[in-house]
Design a protein around this motif. Sequence first.
Motif, PDB file in Angstrom:
ATOM      1  N   VAL A 175      -8.636  55.790-122.733  1.00 57.43           N
ATOM      2  CA  VAL A 175      -8.094  57.145-122.603  1.00 57.43           C
ATOM      3  C   VAL A 175      -7.645  57.401-121.171  1.00 57.43           C
ATOM      4  O   VAL A 175      -6.575  57.980-120.932  1.00 57.43           O
ATOM      5  CB  VAL A 175      -9.141  58.192-123.046  1.00 57.43           C
ATOM      6  N   ALA A 176      -8.431  56.979-120.217  1.00 55.12           N
ATOM      7  CA  ALA A 176      -8.081  57.165-118.810  1.00 55.12           C
ATOM      8  C   ALA A 176      -6.773  56.454-118.480  1.00 55.12           C
ATOM      9  O   ALA A 176      -5.916  57.000-117.761  1.00 55.12           O
ATOM     10  CB  ALA A 176      -9.194  56.645-117.914  1.00 55.12           C
ATOM     11  N   GLN A 177      -6.571  55.258-119.019  1.00 53.91           N
ATOM     12  CA  GLN A 177      -5.343  54.515-118.759  1.00 53.91           C
ATOM     13  C   GLN A 177      -4.134  55.243-119.336  1.00 53.91           C
ATOM     14  O   GLN A 177      -3.064  55.304-118.711  1.00 53.91           O
ATOM     15  CB  GLN A 177      -5.452  53.115-119.354  1.00 53.91           C
ATOM     16  N   ARG A 178      -4.300  55.807-120.526  1.00 52.52           N
ATOM     17  CA  ARG A 178      -3.186  56.553-121.152  1.00 52.52           C
ATOM     18  C   ARG A 178      -2.833  57.783-120.323  1.00 52.52           C
ATOM     19  O   ARG A 178      -1.654  58.116-120.143  1.00 52.52           O
ATOM     20  CB  ARG A 178      -3.574  56.951-122.575  1.00 52.52           C
ATOM     21  N   ILE A 179      -3.841  58.470-119.811  1.00 51.54           N
ATOM     22  CA  ILE A 179      -3.593  59.654-118.987  1.00 51.54           C
ATOM     23  C   ILE A 179      -2.902  59.263-117.682  1.00 51.54           C
ATOM     24  O   ILE A 179      -1.962  59.930-117.239  1.00 51.54           O
ATOM     25  CB  ILE A 179      -4.914  60.402-118.718  1.00 51.54           C
ATOM     26  N   ARG A 180      -3.345  58.176-117.057  1.00 50.76           N
ATOM     27  CA  ARG A 180      -2.717  57.737-115.808  1.00 50.76           C
ATOM     28  C   ARG A 180      -1.232  57.441-116.013  1.00 50.76           C
ATOM     29  O   ARG A 180      -0.403  57.746-115.151  1.00 50.76           O
ATOM     30  CB  ARG A 180      -3.410  56.488-115.278  1.00 50.76           C
ATOM     31  N   ALA A 181      -0.892  56.841-117.147  1.00 48.80           N
ATOM     32  CA  ALA A 181       0.488  56.472-117.405  1.00 48.80           C
ATOM     33  C   ALA A 181       1.378  57.687-117.653  1.00 48.80           C
ATOM     34  O   ALA A 181       2.521  57.745-117.191  1.00 48.80           O
ATOM     35  CB  ALA A 181       0.559  55.518-118.596  1.00 48.80           C
ATOM     36  N   ALA A 182       0.839  58.675-118.395  1.00 51.70           N
ATOM     37  CA  ALA A 182       1.654  59.834-118.765  1.00 51.70           C
ATOM     38  C   ALA A 182       1.572  60.973-117.756  1.00 51.70           C
ATOM     39  O   ALA A 182       2.550  61.680-117.521  1.00 51.70           O
ATOM     40  CB  ALA A 182       1.233  60.353-120.148  1.00 51.70           C
ATOM     41  N   ARG A 183       0.404  61.163-117.151  1.00 50.35           N
ATOM     42  CA  ARG A 183       0.192  62.286-116.249  1.00 50.35           C
ATOM     43  C   ARG A 183      -0.516  61.811-114.976  1.00 50.35           C
ATOM     44  O   ARG A 183      -1.700  62.099-114.769  1.00 50.35           O
ATOM     45  CB  ARG A 183      -0.634  63.373-116.946  1.00 50.35           C
ATOM     46  N   PRO A 184       0.174  61.077-114.120  1.00 45.88           N
ATOM     47  CA  PRO A 184      -0.487  60.539-112.920  1.00 45.88           C
ATOM     48  C   PRO A 184      -1.045  61.614-111.997  1.00 45.88           C
ATOM     49  O   PRO A 184      -1.999  61.357-111.256  1.00 45.88           O
ATOM     50  CB  PRO A 184       0.630  59.734-112.240  1.00 45.88           C
ATOM     51  N   GLU A 185      -0.476  62.832-112.046  1.00 44.50           N
ATOM     52  CA  GLU A 185      -0.985  63.888-111.180  1.00 44.50           C
ATOM     53  C   GLU A 185      -2.406  64.294-111.566  1.00 44.50           C
ATOM     54  O   GLU A 185      -3.214  64.682-110.717  1.00 44.50           O
ATOM     55  CB  GLU A 185      -0.055  65.104-111.195  1.00 44.50           C
ATOM     56  N   LEU A 186      -2.731  64.202-112.862  1.00 38.11           N
ATOM     57  CA  LEU A 186      -4.104  64.485-113.289  1.00 38.11           C
ATOM     58  C   LEU A 186      -5.053  63.397-112.786  1.00 38.11           C
ATOM     59  O   LEU A 186      -6.172  63.683-112.357  1.00 38.11           O
ATOM     60  CB  LEU A 186      -4.176  64.572-114.816  1.00 38.11           C
ATOM     61  N   ALA A 187      -4.591  62.162-112.876  1.00 40.46           N
ATOM     62  CA  ALA A 187      -5.428  61.055-112.406  1.00 40.46           C
ATOM     63  C   ALA A 187      -5.690  61.153-110.913  1.00 40.46           C
ATOM     64  O   ALA A 187      -6.758  60.758-110.435  1.00 40.46           O
ATOM     65  CB  ALA A 187      -4.752  59.728-112.740  1.00 40.46           C
ATOM     66  N   ALA A 188      -4.727  61.698-110.175  1.00 41.05           N
ATOM     67  CA  ALA A 188      -4.913  61.837-108.730  1.00 41.05           C
ATOM     68  C   ALA A 188      -5.885  62.958-108.392  1.00 41.05           C
ATOM     69  O   ALA A 188      -6.563  62.917-107.358  1.00 41.05           O
ATOM     70  CB  ALA A 188      -3.568  62.090-108.058  1.00 41.05           C
ATOM     71  N   ARG A 189      -5.976  63.958-109.263  1.00 40.43           N
ATOM     72  CA  ARG A 189      -6.786  65.133-108.965  1.00 40.43           C
ATOM     73  C   ARG A 189      -8.187  65.063-109.569  1.00 40.43           C
ATOM     74  O   ARG A 189      -9.128  65.656-109.048  1.00 40.43           O
ATOM     75  CB  ARG A 189      -6.052  66.376-109.492  1.00 40.43           C
TER      76      ARG A 189
END
Length: 247
Positions: free
Chosen positions: A12-26
């Motif tokens: 799930v984390a990988q999918r979020i990083r790919a689609a919404r990198p700004e969330l992964a950064a925050r």
Amino acid sequence: MTISQDMLRAEVAQRIRAARPELAARLDLRTPDGLLAAQQEILLAAQDAKVSAICVLRGFDLPTWVRATCAFAGRVDPAAAVAWRQDFTRTVFLAGNPDNLRDRFTFGHVADDGSAAWQDPAPVGDSSTLRRLLKLFDGSAELPTRPPAVVRVLADRDPAGRAPVRRELYVATAGVTVADCLVHLNHLLVEAVLDGVVGPGDQLTVRQAPRLSGLAGPFAALRIANTPSRPDQLRAYAALTEEAHHA
């Protein structure tokens, strides 16, 4: 590799990083709390999605819909797919007969048997007339159990030197409605096609199982979502295996 909570969180984390990198950064997606916070933000954002596809359904037959969904995804314009992926390939399912709508609306793909038709991903406002005309597809019944079925997908597409492969497509059934299945498989299949995981001439053996927690990988793609009764617990609702090897 067996399905576990740690594995599901990593996927799930990988999918979020790919689609919404700004969330992964925050947010720290390595922790359960950070991942849950990201998922909650995504759910809120989905209520105001900018891009969505529309699927009009006359009825639902699992193998037929799998084949048609892959065919639709294979025709999505790459530029449109980029924006669609940012909204996590959101698709709205409406009840209707595509044959009665072709004179008024343009569809990017219609299933061979006419049971389903798709409007390409576009700004949400572009589909407002169709969404006002039709009701949401009623998929409240439990997903019916059926024997395994082999589905050949994208058979009319140019393989461009890629040899077709065989994969197993597992679908969870326990506590899963037809509407749930539509959502989960739609995400899994269209993203697998857009990513080139599923390609021209591939054979998918569609298998149902109450739960997928006992399956052993490796997996080419997984559809993962929260368990309704336990938001902190993830569940695999669909799984696409790596290429199946045959003697």
